[in-house]
Design a protein around this motif. Structure first.
Motif, short mmCIF file in Angstrom:
data_model
loop_
_atom_site.label_atom_id
_atom_site.label_comp_id
_atom_site.label_asym_id
_atom_site.label_seq_id
_atom_site.Cartn_x
_atom_site.Cartn_y
_atom_site.Cartn_z
N ARG A 162 -47.36 -23.96 38.88
CA ARG A 162 -46.46 -24.37 39.96
C ARG A 162 -45.15 -24.80 39.30
O ARG A 162 -45.17 -25.48 38.29
CB ARG A 162 -47.03 -25.56 40.72
N ASP A 204 -54.09 -24.01 41.47
CA ASP A 204 -53.21 -22.91 41.84
C ASP A 204 -52.03 -22.85 40.88
O ASP A 204 -50.88 -22.90 41.28
CB ASP A 204 -52.70 -23.09 43.27
N GLN A 205 -52.33 -22.74 39.60
CA GLN A 205 -51.24 -22.81 38.62
C GLN A 205 -50.68 -21.44 38.32
O GLN A 205 -51.33 -20.46 38.61
CB GLN A 205 -51.73 -23.51 37.37
N GLN A 251 -45.52 -32.47 49.52
CA GLN A 251 -45.11 -31.53 48.47
C GLN A 251 -43.60 -31.39 48.50
O GLN A 251 -43.01 -31.16 49.56
CB GLN A 251 -45.77 -30.18 48.69
#
Length: 95
Positions: free
Chosen positions: A62, A59-60, A89
């Motif tokens: 970030r 999911d880049q 996270q």
């Protein structure tokens, strides 16, 4: 571009930390640095904002923003802990 300047020419980058993790899907790069506008020559200090960028994850991109150098150092470690499964996270600190 003639007579123009590149955006990077107008900024100063201050490296804080760099790490590379080797994961089953490839490399994950974690970079934390400070960013400031190029000095104006007026002698006043230029504010620096700190960021941690992670590339190479599904999911880049970030990224996290940090308010101060110490927050950026601590945040970089927290991002590493999160990516290696040793912590939650991280949340970005207020700028």
């Amino acid at each position: 571009m003639i007579g123009g300047s590149d955006v990077l020419d107008q900024m100063t980058l201050y490296p804080v930390a760099d790490d590379v993790l080797i994961a089953p899907g490839g490399r994950v790069v974690i970079r934390t640095y400070g960013v400031a506008s190029a000095a104006t020559g007026e002698g006043s200090p230029t504010p620096v904002s700190y960021r941690t960028w992670v590339t190479g994850v599904r999911d880049q991109p970030r990224y996290w923003r940090w308010g101060h150098f110490e927050d950026a150092c601590h945040g970089h470690r927290k991002v590493l802990e999160w990516l290696t499964g040793r912590g939650p996270q991280p949340a970005a600190a207020a700028a």
